[in-house]
Motif scaffolding. Structure first.
Motif, PDB file in Angstrom:
ATOM      1  N   PHE A  61      -0.014   0.907  11.103  1.00  0.00           N
ATOM      2  CA  PHE A  61      -1.120   0.143  11.008  1.00  0.00           C
ATOM      3  C   PHE A  61      -1.539  -0.912  10.227  1.00  0.00           C
ATOM      4  CE2 PHE A  61      -2.595   4.796  12.224  1.00  0.00           C
ATOM      5  CZ  PHE A  61      -2.800   4.438  13.573  1.00  0.00           C
ATOM      6  N   GLY A  62      -0.529  -1.088   9.161  1.00  0.00           N
ATOM      7  CA  GLY A  62      -0.322  -2.164   8.353  1.00  0.00           C
ATOM      8  C   GLY A  62      -0.126  -3.350   9.111  1.00  0.00           C
ATOM      9  N   ILE A  63       0.963  -3.310   9.914  1.00  0.00           N
ATOM     10  CA  ILE A  63       1.591  -4.433  10.519  1.00  0.00           C
ATOM     11  C   ILE A  63       0.561  -4.730  11.768  1.00  0.00           C
ATOM     12  CG2 ILE A  63       3.260  -4.995  12.388  1.00  0.00           C
ATOM     13  CD1 ILE A  63       4.442  -5.042   9.467  1.00  0.00           C
ATOM     14  N   PHE A  70      -6.735   3.609   6.924  1.00  0.00           N
ATOM     15  CA  PHE A  70      -7.730   4.604   5.920  1.00  0.00           C
ATOM     16  C   PHE A  70      -7.125   5.949   5.841  1.00  0.00           C
ATOM     17  CE2 PHE A  70     -11.587   7.080   5.597  1.00  0.00           C
ATOM     18  CZ  PHE A  70     -11.908   7.042   4.375  1.00  0.00           C
ATOM     19  N   LEU A  71      -7.049   6.672   7.262  1.00  0.00           N
ATOM     20  CA  LEU A  71      -7.092   7.789   7.522  1.00  0.00           C
ATOM     21  C   LEU A  71      -5.717   8.385   7.178  1.00  0.00           C
ATOM     22  CD1 LEU A  71      -8.976   8.320  10.776  1.00  0.00           C
ATOM     23  CD2 LEU A  71      -9.796   9.117   8.559  1.00  0.00           C
ATOM     24  N   CYS A  72      -4.874   7.644   7.390  1.00  0.00           N
ATOM     25  CA  CYS A  72      -3.355   8.189   7.446  1.00  0.00           C
ATOM     26  C   CYS A  72      -2.987   7.939   5.804  1.00  0.00           C
ATOM     27  CB  CYS A  72      -2.280   7.271   8.306  1.00  0.00           C
ATOM     28  SG  CYS A  72      -2.609   7.809   9.895  1.00  0.00           S
ATOM     29  N   VAL A 132      -6.558   1.329  -1.791  1.00  0.00           N
ATOM     30  CA  VAL A 132      -6.144   0.572  -0.686  1.00  0.00           C
ATOM     31  C   VAL A 132      -6.860   1.128   0.628  1.00  0.00           C
ATOM     32  CG1 VAL A 132      -4.001  -0.346   0.771  1.00  0.00           C
ATOM     33  CG2 VAL A 132      -4.125  -0.537  -1.805  1.00  0.00           C
ATOM     34  N   ALA A 133      -6.641   2.398   0.834  1.00  0.00           N
ATOM     35  CA  ALA A 133      -7.226   2.987   1.945  1.00  0.00           C
ATOM     36  C   ALA A 133      -8.647   2.817   2.230  1.00  0.00           C
ATOM     37  CB  ALA A 133      -6.943   4.249   2.039  1.00  0.00           C
ATOM     38  N   VAL A 134      -9.654   2.923   0.966  1.00  0.00           N
ATOM     39  CA  VAL A 134     -10.928   2.744   0.972  1.00  0.00           C
ATOM     40  C   VAL A 134     -11.152   1.418   1.084  1.00  0.00           C
ATOM     41  CG1 VAL A 134     -12.963   2.680  -0.597  1.00  0.00           C
ATOM     42  CG2 VAL A 134     -11.238   4.701  -0.678  1.00  0.00           C
ATOM     43  N   TRP A 135     -10.547   0.622   0.552  1.00  0.00           N
ATOM     44  CA  TRP A 135     -10.611  -1.073   0.767  1.00  0.00           C
ATOM     45  C   TRP A 135     -10.676  -1.214   2.051  1.00  0.00           C
ATOM     46  CZ3 TRP A 135      -7.745  -4.598  -3.044  1.00  0.00           C
ATOM     47  CH2 TRP A 135      -7.973  -6.150  -2.990  1.00  0.00           C
ATOM     48  N   HIS A 136      -9.918  -0.755   2.924  1.00  0.00           N
ATOM     49  CA  HIS A 136      -9.819  -1.073   4.565  1.00  0.00           C
ATOM     50  C   HIS A 136     -10.929  -0.327   5.187  1.00  0.00           C
ATOM     51  CE1 HIS A 136      -5.501  -2.526   3.682  1.00  0.00           C
ATOM     52  NE2 HIS A 136      -5.824  -3.085   4.545  1.00  0.00           N
ATOM     53  N   ALA A 137     -11.338   0.908   4.580  1.00  0.00           N
ATOM     54  CA  ALA A 137     -12.524   1.424   5.629  1.00  0.00           C
ATOM     55  C   ALA A 137     -13.576   0.487   5.356  1.00  0.00           C
ATOM     56  CB  ALA A 137     -12.449   2.890   4.818  1.00  0.00           C
ATOM     57  N   LEU A 141      -4.484  -8.485   1.632  1.00  0.00           N
ATOM     58  CA  LEU A 141      -5.837  -8.099   1.114  1.00  0.00           C
ATOM     59  C   LEU A 141      -6.271  -8.991  -0.234  1.00  0.00           C
ATOM     60  CD1 LEU A 141      -6.020  -4.235   0.761  1.00  0.00           C
ATOM     61  CD2 LEU A 141      -7.423  -5.656   2.214  1.00  0.00           C
ATOM     62  N   LEU A 142      -5.535  -9.456  -0.952  1.00  0.00           N
ATOM     63  CA  LEU A 142      -6.009 -10.184  -2.215  1.00  0.00           C
ATOM     64  C   LEU A 142      -6.106 -11.611  -1.592  1.00  0.00           C
ATOM     65  CD1 LEU A 142      -3.574  -8.350  -4.851  1.00  0.00           C
ATOM     66  CD2 LEU A 142      -6.173  -8.547  -4.888  1.00  0.00           C
ATOM     67  N   GLY A 143      -5.235 -11.997  -0.733  1.00  0.00           N
ATOM     68  CA  GLY A 143      -5.373 -13.244  -0.140  1.00  0.00           C
ATOM     69  C   GLY A 143      -6.698 -13.590   0.612  1.00  0.00           C
ATOM     70  N   ARG A 144      -7.553 -12.520   0.910  1.00  0.00           N
ATOM     71  CA  ARG A 144      -8.581 -12.745   1.638  1.00  0.00           C
ATOM     72  C   ARG A 144      -9.713 -13.343   0.986  1.00  0.00           C
ATOM     73  NH1 ARG A 144      -9.860  -9.662   6.346  1.00  0.00           N
ATOM     74  NH2 ARG A 144     -11.848  -9.449   5.688  1.00  0.00           N
ATOM     75  N   ASN A 145      -9.917 -13.262  -0.295  1.00  0.00           N
ATOM     76  CA  ASN A 145     -10.936 -13.700  -1.071  1.00  0.00           C
ATOM     77  C   ASN A 145     -10.666 -13.081  -2.352  1.00  0.00           C
ATOM     78  OD1 ASN A 145     -12.027 -11.281  -1.095  1.00  0.00           O
ATOM     79  ND2 ASN A 145     -13.091 -11.468   0.806  1.00  0.00           N
TER      80      ASN A 145
END
Length: 307
Positions: free
Chosen positions: A294-296, A250-252, A225-230, A171-175
């Motif tokens: 889901f992460g993979i 996000f849900l799990c 982390v879950a909300v970040w992905h949402a 996630l942090l590597g995206r921007n």
């Protein structure tokens, strides 16, 4: 390693998990065998995939070391606890320490960004999982902990200890991370060891506020982390499978962290249904799906393209 990542871990791990299921005859979510299955799923499939995708297993020697040591771990869980089972679990401990050494060398050559620190944290925390599995197979419960707590520690440090920081590093590597995203990162980095400290303090009779604080910090980091992905799932230009996986995470993960938060506050607001068996059946399974499956799915192509 190329853009196309093979499915060796899925094939090898699937065979191993199938053998475990057949050997046990029946695996129920509220039984200890369920936690063992989650540990083996992480060790044989999800963690090796994440390691290879991040470039940590870029040699045949490394990949074979991981494969053979995780199969030895599987054989350890097909044995009754004791010396033989512990010896079979030991190679996974040694491999985790070897990987930590490699990660430390890489850290020394890095720019020491927050992403670098998070990536290193995954390998720093991870050996506690194999060590707990070794302790479980030896039938040794240090500090007076019950055997199920030792086994849950093994699960915690395969998923929350390794896979969650691995996802966070992606996630942090995206921007460039915003202020709240940096806060999420630090909540995860500090929350992982804080939970272990909190549970240990409770074992020694310390007032439960420390365990409650640690569980809250960890849960807020995981929820972040879950909300970040949402939010990412709403972006345009992403493949549909990635959006689906982001919503699944996000849900799990969100559900798993809410359960962890409620369990952490049980000393002040007890909920009878949140027993340890229900926690590993619900919280453990949700985390496995969230940061494992889901992460993979989300990051396998992104990570493969980087390496």
């Amino acid at each position: 390693m190329g853009k196309h990542v093979n499915n060796w871990e899925v094939i090898s791990g699937g065979l191993g998990l199938g053998l475990y299921w057949v050997w046990k005859g029946s695996v129920q979510p509220l039984e200890k065998d369920w936690v063992e299955l989650l540990v083996l799923l992480g060790a044989m499939v999800f963690v090796p995939m994440a390691m290879r995708l991040s470039g940590a297993l870029n040699t045949k020697t490394g990949r074979w070391a991981v494969t053979l040591s995780t199969w030895a771990l599987l054989l350890a869980y097909l044995q009754e606890p004791g010396i033989v089972a512990a010896l079979l679990a030991l190679p996974w401990v040694l491999v985790s320490i070897w990987l930590l050494g490699n990660a430390f060398q890489k850290l020394l050559l890095s720019t020491m960004t927050l992403t670098d620190k998070v990536q290193f944290a995954a390998y720093l925390y991870f050996p506690i999982g194999p060590l707990a599995a070794f302790s479980d197979r030896l039938d040794w419960a240090p500090l007076g902990f019950s055997s199920i707590i030792i086994l849950l520690t093994a699960a915690h440090f395969h998923y929350a200890g390794f896979l969650l920081p691995w996802i966070l590093a992606n996630l942090l590597g995206r921007n460039t991370a915003s202020f709240w995203q940096q806060g999420v990162a630090w909540a995860v980095l500090l929350g992982i060891p804080a939970v272990a400290v909190g549970i240990t303090s409770a074992q020694f009779g310390v007032d439960p506020w420390l365990e409650t604080f640690a569980a809250t910090l960890m849960a807020l980091g995981g929820l972040g982390v879950a909300v970040w992905h949402a939010g990412l799932a709403l972006e345009s230009g992403l493949p549909m499978y990635q959006k689906f996986a982001m919503l699944g995470l996000f849900l799990c993960l969100g559900t798993g962290m809410i359960l962890a938060l409620l369990y952490g506050w049980r000393s002040y607001f007890p909920l009878s249904f949140l027993s340890i068996p229900w926690m590993y059946a619900l919280h453990g399974t949700m985390n496995t799906l969230g940061v494992g499956l889901f992460g993979i799915l989300i990051y396998r192509k992104i990570s493969a393209d980087k390496h």
